[in-house]
Design a protein around this motif. Sequence first.
Motif, short mmCIF file in Angstrom:
data_model
loop_
_atom_site.label_atom_id
_atom_site.label_comp_id
_atom_site.label_asym_id
_atom_site.label_seq_id
_atom_site.Cartn_x
_atom_site.Cartn_y
_atom_site.Cartn_z
N ALA A 144 12.25 -15.97 12.98
CA ALA A 144 11.69 -16.96 12.06
C ALA A 144 12.50 -17.04 10.78
O ALA A 144 12.70 -18.13 10.23
N ASP A 145 12.97 -15.91 10.28
CA ASP A 145 13.81 -15.94 9.08
C ASP A 145 15.17 -16.55 9.37
O ASP A 145 15.73 -17.27 8.53
N ASN A 146 15.71 -16.25 10.54
CA ASN A 146 17.01 -16.81 10.89
C ASN A 146 16.95 -18.34 10.89
O ASN A 146 17.86 -19.01 10.39
N ALA A 147 15.87 -18.88 11.42
CA ALA A 147 15.71 -20.34 11.43
C ALA A 147 15.42 -20.88 10.04
O ALA A 147 15.95 -21.92 9.63
N HIS A 148 14.60 -20.16 9.29
CA HIS A 148 14.14 -20.62 7.98
C HIS A 148 15.27 -20.67 6.96
O HIS A 148 15.38 -21.61 6.17
N PHE A 149 16.12 -19.64 6.98
CA PHE A 149 17.19 -19.54 5.98
C PHE A 149 18.54 -20.03 6.48
O PHE A 149 19.50 -20.06 5.72
N GLY A 150 18.61 -20.41 7.76
CA GLY A 150 19.85 -20.91 8.31
C GLY A 150 20.22 -22.28 7.75
O GLY A 150 19.45 -22.91 7.02
#
Length: 295
Positions: A144-150
């Motif tokens: 979820a962080d990878n998608a959110h901050f990507g």
Amino acid sequence: MMGDVEVIRVRELQGPFGPAREIVPDCPGEVWSDNKEWMAPEFWEPDSDSFVATVQTWVLRSEGMTVLVDTGVGNGRQRPGAPPFDNLKTDFLSRLDRAGVRPEEVDVVVNTHIHADHVGWNTVDQDGEWVPAFPNADYLLPAADNAHFGPDGPGSGRPERREIERLVFADSIEPVHRSGQAVLWEGTHRIDANLTLESAHGHTPGSAVLRLASGSDRAVFVGDLLHSPVQILEPSCNSCFDEDAGRAAASRRSVLERAADERELVVPAHFGGAGAVEVRRDGSKFAITRWAAFA
């Protein structure tokens, strides 16, 4: 030692990082002042009202593996608007070496979430290019962080943070994707028989805790669910960095309840001093029963 797991603490930075009442803005002033005797100087500088914290990595040796929990800020990073993190030059890798940790021997890197002070030493500068600092490790990243901050994600939605978020992803996350070492996970992820990652959303969309269970010993590495001990005393109080205040407070309470009921040692990312703490229930809140000292 906790059961069969060796736990080693390696500090990168330590000191004041900003006004305490801005870092944990929801916390009543009397909670700070009533606990001044033990909060100062390791967690709070009363005269300047400064929040005092440590940026550190926890090294776990478990079942023949070397696992790093969070990797700090890193050297030579452009972090506009974040002076404590901008273009650092520390001897962190030498400190890891003195702790017996060589980069090529690291098997797993855990990023509890994707913030600047938790992923920086994922990579190092090699001839002007960011490359993984730990060439043989799997890097466990919350999906979820990878998608959110990507590059295609919304980030925190705060303009003053977006440039840092872009730079963090570019210099500390994208290189481990390019090298094929990134492992995205969600929900729960078992590392080995002693170590399990669990989602604890709120601080960020993918923020996580790492649970250690070996023999009769229990610990939970809570990342940024706790920035200051005042959040143990007042678990409804969020930090200014929590993206979803309601979910962050709920995750914090849930983790503290389990820690109190199951006697898990609570290991936050940024506590100085002893570094870890035992808690008990105190009505609808929690109290500190014992500090567990790590060198």
